[in-house]
Write a protein that holds these residues in place. Structure first.
Motif, PDB file in Angstrom:
ATOM      1  N   LYS A 136      41.615  28.558  52.823  1.00 58.49           N
ATOM      2  CA  LYS A 136      40.684  29.373  52.047  1.00 58.49           C
ATOM      3  C   LYS A 136      39.501  29.753  52.933  1.00 58.49           C
ATOM      4  CE  LYS A 136      42.509  29.255  47.820  1.00 58.49           C
ATOM      5  NZ  LYS A 136      42.908  30.480  47.083  1.00 58.49           N
ATOM      6  N   ILE A 137      38.810  30.821  52.527  1.00 55.20           N
ATOM      7  CA  ILE A 137      37.568  31.203  53.194  1.00 55.20           C
ATOM      8  C   ILE A 137      36.518  31.484  52.123  1.00 55.20           C
ATOM      9  CG2 ILE A 137      38.436  33.593  53.426  1.00 55.20           C
ATOM     10  CD1 ILE A 137      36.594  33.819  55.937  1.00 55.20           C
ATOM     11  N   PHE A 138      35.392  30.782  52.209  1.00 58.26           N
ATOM     12  CA  PHE A 138      34.295  30.969  51.259  1.00 58.26           C
ATOM     13  C   PHE A 138      33.518  32.240  51.642  1.00 58.26           C
ATOM     14  CE2 PHE A 138      34.812  26.266  51.341  1.00 58.26           C
ATOM     15  CZ  PHE A 138      35.129  26.078  50.001  1.00 58.26           C
ATOM     16  N   CYS A 139      33.367  33.143  50.686  1.00 58.56           N
ATOM     17  CA  CYS A 139      32.618  34.391  50.902  1.00 58.56           C
ATOM     18  C   CYS A 139      31.701  34.629  49.709  1.00 58.56           C
ATOM     19  CB  CYS A 139      33.573  35.583  51.046  1.00 58.56           C
ATOM     20  SG  CYS A 139      34.743  35.477  52.422  1.00 58.56           S
ATOM     21  N   TYR A 140      30.748  35.543  49.898  1.00 63.11           N
ATOM     22  CA  TYR A 140      29.839  35.907  48.815  1.00 63.11           C
ATOM     23  C   TYR A 140      30.324  37.134  48.040  1.00 63.11           C
ATOM     24  CZ  TYR A 140      26.474  32.775  51.111  1.00 63.11           C
ATOM     25  OH  TYR A 140      25.841  31.685  51.664  1.00 63.11           O
ATOM     26  N   SER A 141      31.429  37.730  48.499  1.00 63.06           N
ATOM     27  CA  SER A 141      31.957  38.925  47.841  1.00 63.06           C
ATOM     28  C   SER A 141      33.436  39.070  48.174  1.00 63.06           C
ATOM     29  CB  SER A 141      31.197  40.170  48.317  1.00 63.06           C
ATOM     30  OG  SER A 141      31.836  41.358  47.918  1.00 63.06           O
ATOM     31  N   ASN A 142      34.165  39.768  47.304  1.00 67.57           N
ATOM     32  CA  ASN A 142      35.561  40.106  47.588  1.00 67.57           C
ATOM     33  C   ASN A 142      35.677  41.303  48.512  1.00 67.57           C
ATOM     34  OD1 ASN A 142      37.551  38.378  46.359  1.00 67.57           O
ATOM     35  ND2 ASN A 142      36.701  38.961  44.383  1.00 67.57           N
ATOM     36  N   ASN A 143      34.553  41.961  48.768  1.00 70.46           N
ATOM     37  CA  ASN A 143      34.577  43.226  49.506  1.00 70.46           C
ATOM     38  C   ASN A 143      33.989  43.092  50.902  1.00 70.46           C
ATOM     39  OD1 ASN A 143      35.668  44.713  47.257  1.00 70.46           O
ATOM     40  ND2 ASN A 143      33.644  44.559  46.306  1.00 70.46           N
ATOM     41  N   VAL A 144      34.345  42.009  51.591  1.00 75.02           N
ATOM     42  CA  VAL A 144      33.908  41.812  52.972  1.00 75.02           C
ATOM     43  C   VAL A 144      34.623  42.821  53.870  1.00 75.02           C
ATOM     44  CG1 VAL A 144      33.846  40.186  54.907  1.00 75.02           C
ATOM     45  CG2 VAL A 144      33.447  39.373  52.576  1.00 75.02           C
ATOM     46  N   LYS A 145      33.878  43.536  54.691  1.00 78.08           N
ATOM     47  CA  LYS A 145      34.472  44.557  55.549  1.00 78.08           C
ATOM     48  C   LYS A 145      35.318  43.932  56.656  1.00 78.08           C
ATOM     49  CE  LYS A 145      31.380  48.433  54.761  1.00 78.08           C
ATOM     50  NZ  LYS A 145      30.684  49.561  55.397  1.00 78.08           N
ATOM     51  N   LYS A 146      36.293  44.701  57.126  1.00 78.78           N
ATOM     52  CA  LYS A 146      37.236  44.304  58.188  1.00 78.78           C
ATOM     53  C   LYS A 146      38.068  43.080  57.794  1.00 78.78           C
ATOM     54  CE  LYS A 146      34.825  46.327  62.147  1.00 78.78           C
ATOM     55  NZ  LYS A 146      34.331  46.114  63.520  1.00 78.78           N
ATOM     56  N   PHE A 147      38.195  42.845  56.493  1.00 78.63           N
ATOM     57  CA  PHE A 147      38.992  41.697  56.038  1.00 78.63           C
ATOM     58  C   PHE A 147      40.431  42.166  55.837  1.00 78.63           C
ATOM     59  CE2 PHE A 147      40.501  38.106  53.787  1.00 78.63           C
ATOM     60  CZ  PHE A 147      39.595  37.079  53.995  1.00 78.63           C
ATOM     61  N   PRO A 148      41.408  41.506  56.506  1.00 75.77           N
ATOM     62  CA  PRO A 148      42.810  41.924  56.377  1.00 75.77           C
ATOM     63  C   PRO A 148      43.286  41.853  54.925  1.00 75.77           C
ATOM     64  CG  PRO A 148      42.527  40.362  58.176  1.00 75.77           C
ATOM     65  CD  PRO A 148      41.242  40.367  57.418  1.00 75.77           C
ATOM     66  N   ILE A 149      43.832  42.945  54.422  1.00 72.49           N
ATOM     67  CA  ILE A 149      44.250  43.017  53.015  1.00 72.49           C
ATOM     68  C   ILE A 149      45.271  41.932  52.686  1.00 72.49           C
ATOM     69  CG2 ILE A 149      45.445  44.462  51.313  1.00 72.49           C
ATOM     70  CD1 ILE A 149      44.212  46.904  52.680  1.00 72.49           C
ATOM     71  N   LYS A 150      46.165  41.624  53.625  1.00 72.11           N
ATOM     72  CA  LYS A 150      47.232  40.663  53.321  1.00 72.11           C
ATOM     73  C   LYS A 150      46.713  39.235  53.138  1.00 72.11           C
ATOM     74  CE  LYS A 150      48.557  39.929  58.185  1.00 72.11           C
ATOM     75  NZ  LYS A 150      49.683  39.991  59.150  1.00 72.11           N
ATOM     76  N   PHE A 151      45.451  38.993  53.533  1.00 67.99           N
ATOM     77  CA  PHE A 151      44.884  37.651  53.371  1.00 67.99           C
ATOM     78  C   PHE A 151      43.794  37.595  52.300  1.00 67.99           C
ATOM     79  CE2 PHE A 151      46.146  37.348  58.015  1.00 67.99           C
ATOM     80  CZ  PHE A 151      47.288  36.580  57.756  1.00 67.99           C
ATOM     81  N   LYS A 152      43.657  38.660  51.512  1.00 71.20           N
ATOM     82  CA  LYS A 152      42.602  38.716  50.494  1.00 71.20           C
ATOM     83  C   LYS A 152      42.705  37.571  49.497  1.00 71.20           C
ATOM     84  CE  LYS A 152      40.043  42.672  50.716  1.00 71.20           C
ATOM     85  NZ  LYS A 152      38.648  42.892  50.340  1.00 71.20           N
TER      86      LYS A 152
END
Length: 356
Positions: A136-152
């Motif tokens: 898992k990766i902790f983020c503050y948003s689902n819309n982090v730029k340059k994030f690979p779609i297959k790992f969303k």
């Protein structure tokens, strides 16, 4: 038997401060330890953490030293494997940066659970490298730029991490009638805040009564204090090791860089801010951070390369005189913060740790 959790951090305050917060969230439920390089130690009270120094040399772009740097990195990976195995680590939490790279590689080789943390609104290079392996990766948003779609599906959205004393002292009912102005340059320093902003404040003081709280290097204290006093400006200077919450609680308005931790603290304490992102930040992540919150109506955003003293002065006058817009930004922050409680974040992090 408690799971053994290792938190890997180092470098700037932007990496270290979130690591210390994660540590505090986990220490009551797990056997937690932390690694940092020498640069990161200055942001830590070493007595509070089960800390091990893990210094990692960054691989340079210099062709002459690159082979040697690469060789040192390989040695660091072998040391990391030995360290992880010897300490029987069950889960590695990385807050990013090249200093975490050897431990993350070691975790992959040993099949240790890896969790990443990305506070910025653009995926960091180290995290991008390990995104395929982490659980898992902790983020503050689902819309982090340059994030690979297959790992969303690996994103675990959490409210912004804040030190616990922010929750204990959350009380900011200031109005902009008395102008208490906070200036935060960031842990890596910012010359523009030492020159352009200072000169602008002098001009601003001719129109308004100000109290200035300014973060700067101690080597600037004497000259700053003299300059402000000569212009009848009430000021209080502090360095990057001071607890900034003590100054935020007195503040109406802030001029700041756009580090993720700083913006999270300003948002939570409901202090509208004029943000000038560091243009040299890797992958322009400071602009992405500032722009994300600008769209939510929290701040005023200026490009450092397009401003001078007059532009900055005019902007500050406009902000101060436009109380309706100022109060709207405070309300936007308040509405945004309702889910950000220590217990809520605690439950989210621990649930991920306990996942199989």
């Amino acid at each position: 038997m408690n799971k053994k959790i290792l938190i890997s951090t180092g470098g700037s305050g932007g990496h270290v401060i979130p690591a210390t917060i994660i540590y505090k969230h986990l220490e009551g439920n797990f056997d937690v330890s932390m690694t940092s390089d020498f640069r990161g130690v200055k942001f830590l009270n070493k007595d509070e953490y089960n800390l091990k120094i893990f210094n990692v040399r960054q691989i340079s772009k210099n062709l002459l030293t690159m082979p040697f740097d690469f060789f040192l990195m390989i040695i660091s990976i072998f040391k990391s494997i030995s360290f992880l195995r010897k300490n029987k680590i069950d889960t590695l939490v990385s807050t990013g940066g090249y200093m975490s790279l050897p431990l993350c590689v070691g975790a992959k080789i040993l099949n240790i659970k890896l969790l990443l943390f990305e506070p910025n609104m653009i995926l960091g290079r180290s995290n991008k490298f390990f995104i395929g392996y982490c659980q898992k990766i902790f983020c503050y948003s689902n819309n982090v730029k340059k994030f690979p779609i297959k790992f969303k599906n690996k994103i675990k959205v959490i409210p912004a991490l804040l030190r616990k004393n922010f929750y204990d002292k959350r009380d900011n009912n200031n109005t902009i009638d008395t102008i208490n102005l906070l200036i935060i340059g960031g842990s890596q320093g910012a010359k523009i805040f030492d020159d352009l902003v200072k000169n602008t404040i002098i001009e601003l003081s001719k129109k308004y009564k100000l109290k200035i709280y300014q973060q700067t290097s101690p080597i600037n204290f004497e000259s700053f204090k003299k300059t402000y006093e000569n212009n009848n400006i009430n000021c209080e200077l502090f360095n990057f090791n001071n607890d900034v919450i003590n100054f935020m609680q007195k503040t109406d308005l802030c001029i700041t860089r756009a580090g993720a931790s700083t913006l999270a603290e300003l948002n939570f304490t409901e202090i509208p801010y004029l943000v000038i992102p560091l243009p040299t930040a890797k992958d322009n992540h400071q602009f992405e951070n500032a722009n994300f919150y600008n769209k939510l109506g929290f701040n005023w955003l200026l490009n450092q390369e397009e401003i001078d003293e007059k532009i900055l002065l005019d902007k500050l006058i406009n902000i101060i005189d436009n109380k309706e817009e100022y109060l709207a930004k405070k309300k936007n922050m308040k509405d945004f913060n309702y889910e950000n409680t220590w217990n809520n974040i605690n439950l989210k992090i621990i649930s991920v740790i306990n996942e199989n």
